[in-house]
Design an enzyme around this catalytic site. Structure first.
Site, PDB file in Angstrom:
ATOM      1  CG  ASP A 147      41.319  42.084  41.730  1.00  0.00           C
ATOM      2  OD1 ASP A 147      41.896  43.084  41.244  1.00  0.00           O
ATOM      3  OD2 ASP A 147      40.912  42.038  42.899  1.00  0.00           O
TER       4      ASP A 147
ATOM      5  CE  LYS B  76      41.146  39.482  45.584  1.00  0.00           C
ATOM      6  NZ  LYS B  76      40.119  39.877  44.592  1.00  0.00           N
TER       7      LYS B  76
ATOM      8  CE  LYS C  29      41.100  43.034  46.556  1.00  0.00           C
ATOM      9  NZ  LYS C  29      40.351  43.264  45.305  1.00  0.00           N
TER      10      LYS C  29
END
Length: 218
Positions: A92, A154, A183
């Protein structure tokens, strides 16, 4: 309402506190395995030990350029490669939010693709820190992700002024290609909210609380 097992299967069970210890990380891994979460998301300094401890029983996710995103591209690429070499299955990364504010979306796209190459085939989720962006900037970042080699967009690090919210996830869903995933992360504090995020288009949930809620209800 989905079955709790389905919700847990979408959770990146997360512990990224600066005071995290190995005992804390081990508990996160044990709980992630027990409750069959999608992954555990942990600081990069623990990845090698976590990988050895987990022995393939759960995906190991970590973060790079975290939480501010203003490391150089070279540093982010090194971080990603180092994490993968230590056993990370998912990465991430945080974008340079200042670049987004300046409209430097081509530079962000270039950085994402370089980091993705450094991931050596592992999943890459791109954190855009939506609480610091306007709606137009979020839409522009969706376009960047659509053009990029990244796998996910995300919402948040959970370390800024706000985490995920339903409106932003819906905005993302309306502007992201079906080939990319979403996400939602930061502040997801109830099973009902987790279920709603999945309803409106999230594919993963970054949260430390859902597993704790399930444990406390046992």
């Amino acid at each position: 309402m989905r079955k709790i097992e389905e919700i847990l299967s979408k959770v990146d069970h997360t512990l990224l506190g600066v005071d995290s210890t190995w005992d804390d990380i081990k508990t996160i891994i044990d709980d992630g395995i027990k409750y069959k979460t999608a992954s555990v998301c942990i600081p990069p300094s623990f990845v090698k030990r976590a990988n050895e401890y987990a022995q393939g029983r759960i995906e190991i996710c970590t973060v790079i350029g975290f939480p501010n995103g203003y490391s150089t591209t070279l540093v982010k690429c090194y971080e990603a490669e180092d994490a993968v070499d230590n056993g990370a299955d998912e990465i991430d990364m945080v974008i340079n939010v200042g670049w987004a504010k300046e409209g430097r979306f081509d530079d962000i796209l270039d950085e994402i693709n370089k980091v993705k190459k450094s991931c050596k085939g592992r999943l890459l989720k791109v954190i855009i820190e939506t609480c610091l962006l306007t709606d137009d900037e979020i839409v522009n970042m969706c376009d960047v992700i659509n053009k990029s080699d990244a796998d996910y967009i995300k919402t948040s690090t959970g370390f800024s002024t706000e985490g995920a919210n339903f409106r932003v996830v819906e905005l993302m869903k309306n502007n992201i290609n079906s080939s990319k995933c979403i996400k939602a992360a930061g502040g997801i504090s109830s099973i009902e909210d987790a279920d709603k995020y999945l309803d409106i288009g999230a594919d993963r949930l970054g949260t430390s609380r859902i597993v704790k809620l399930v444990k406390n209800n046992k």
